[in-house]
Design an enzyme around this catalytic site. Structure first.
Site, PDB file in Angstrom:
ATOM      1  N   ASP A   5       0.855  -1.187   0.000  1.00  0.00           N
ATOM      2  CA  ASP A   5       0.000   0.000   0.000  1.00  0.00           C
ATOM      3  C   ASP A   5       0.887   1.233   0.000  1.00  0.00           C
ATOM      4  OD1 ASP A   5      -3.187   0.512   0.736  1.00  0.00           O
ATOM      5  OD2 ASP A   5      -1.875   2.194   1.199  1.00  0.00           O
ATOM      6  N   ASP A  43       4.180   2.160  -4.069  1.00  0.00           N
ATOM      7  CA  ASP A  43       3.206   2.276  -5.139  1.00  0.00           C
ATOM      8  C   ASP A  43       2.925   0.883  -5.693  1.00  0.00           C
ATOM      9  OD1 ASP A  43       2.963   2.416  -8.326  1.00  0.00           O
ATOM     10  OD2 ASP A  43       2.004   4.190  -7.467  1.00  0.00           O
ATOM     11  N   ASP A  82      -7.394  -4.652  -3.940  1.00  0.00           N
ATOM     12  CA  ASP A  82      -8.341  -3.927  -3.088  1.00  0.00           C
ATOM     13  C   ASP A  82      -8.021  -2.445  -3.215  1.00  0.00           C
ATOM     14  OD1 ASP A  82     -10.289  -3.276  -1.286  1.00  0.00           O
ATOM     15  OD2 ASP A  82      -9.198  -3.987   0.482  1.00  0.00           O
TER      16      ASP A  82
END
Length: 309
Positions: A119, A151, A170
């Site tokens: 994340d 990233d 997600d």
């Protein structure tokens, strides 16, 4: 498209309210008991509120990401269809999902030996570990977990080829028209396919058929990269909409209710919303004429020509 959600005092109504756009002409509102934390990180605004009807809620840049009351609908829908479709997912990558709730669901499968989460915003992880410890159930402390602050696209470019059994995306939805659109393109899904092992599978959220051009384009784009694709819907009350999820790979198995029940039992997985019978029926969504029409009429998204807004 939903452009933002913010906290407002509404004339004639007492208290503070979350007001979120569904479209420019429709809104979803709910009352807040208390704002528990507000943080402006390097990348976004992070807000945790305690609401009357949905419990604790996480908002990023003014958009509701999940609430305590119904987050399991979203996270079970995202994670378990793809995990159960794989015979033995031992190494799993989650791109995005800094709240840790998709990670929690992945870790329910005892066959998982390594779960990696990447994340961009470490502050999201820190805020969620402070406020959502009860529902995280120790996900970030599990010895199988490795967290990368990076990233997601850059991580995939550098990740080893043929490395993961399952990749779960997600990601922030692309409805706001920001740089997240580059995480829903042919080029991005090719990076995902590159890091999957033979027989590996991918899952992503795909916004809602209420936004037919965006939903259709995401599915169409995945189909440009993966030969076998299915999609299913789940109603998420705090989004006030049915939400879509896509599963893709070289070849998706036809999982029966008996096979799903056997895998759930063998892996020690307990679910709140899904049953083996529901899981076995999910692929029927792709037979919906209206959903199929949305996909057929859509255009695949590329870096040069990303998702419609």
């Amino acid at each position: 498209m939903p452009e933002e959600a913010s906290l407002y005092a509404i004339p004639g109504l007492s208290g503070v309210w979350v007001v979120e756009d569904i479209t420019r002409n429709s809104f979803f509102i709910y009352k807040v008991k208390k704002v528990l934390e507000y943080v402006r990180s390097r990348y976004q605004e992070i807000c945790v509120t305690d609401t009357h009807d949905f419990g604790l809620a996480l908002m990023l840049d003014g958009r509701v990401q999940f609430t305590e009351r119904d987050e399991a609908v979203y996270h079970e829908s995202l994670v378990h269809p793809v995990m159960l479709a794989h015979e033995s997912p031992e190494r799993v990558l989650i791109v995005g999902g800094g709240d840790g709730l998709a990670l929690r669901e992945v870790l329910k499968h005892s066959c998982v030996k390594r779960a990696e989460l990447v994340d961009l915003d470490e502050a999201v992880i820190e805020v969620c570990r402070r406020h959502f410890r009860k529902i995280l159930k120790g996900a970030f402390e599990d010895s199988r977990v490795r967290v990368h602050i990076s990233d997601g696209r850059l991580f995939l470019e550098k990740a080893p080829q043929n490395h993961y059994d399952v990749v779960v995306l997600d990601l922030t939805d692309p409805l706001g028209g920001g740089p997240e659109k580059l995480l829903y393109t042919v080029e991005f899904y090719k990076l995902v396919r590159r890091v999957l092992k033979e027989g590996g599978l991918m899952a992503t959220q795909a916004t809602s058929p209420f936004y037919p051009k965006v939903f259709g384009s995401i599915v169409k784009t995945v189909k440009e990269v993966f030969p076998s694709v299915s999609y299913h819907l789940a109603f998420v009350p705090s989004y006030s909409l049915p939400w879509a999820f896509v599963v893709a790979g070289e070849e998706l198995p036809e999982l029966t209710a008996e096979e799903a029940a056997k895998r759930l039992k063998e892996r020690g997985v307990s679910l709140r919303y899904f049953s083996p019978e529901i899981i076995a029926s999910l692929r029927a969504w792709a037979t919906s004429p209206e959903l199929a029409r949305m996909v057929e009429e859509a255009k695949a998204a590329t870096d040069a020509s990303p998702l419609p807004h």
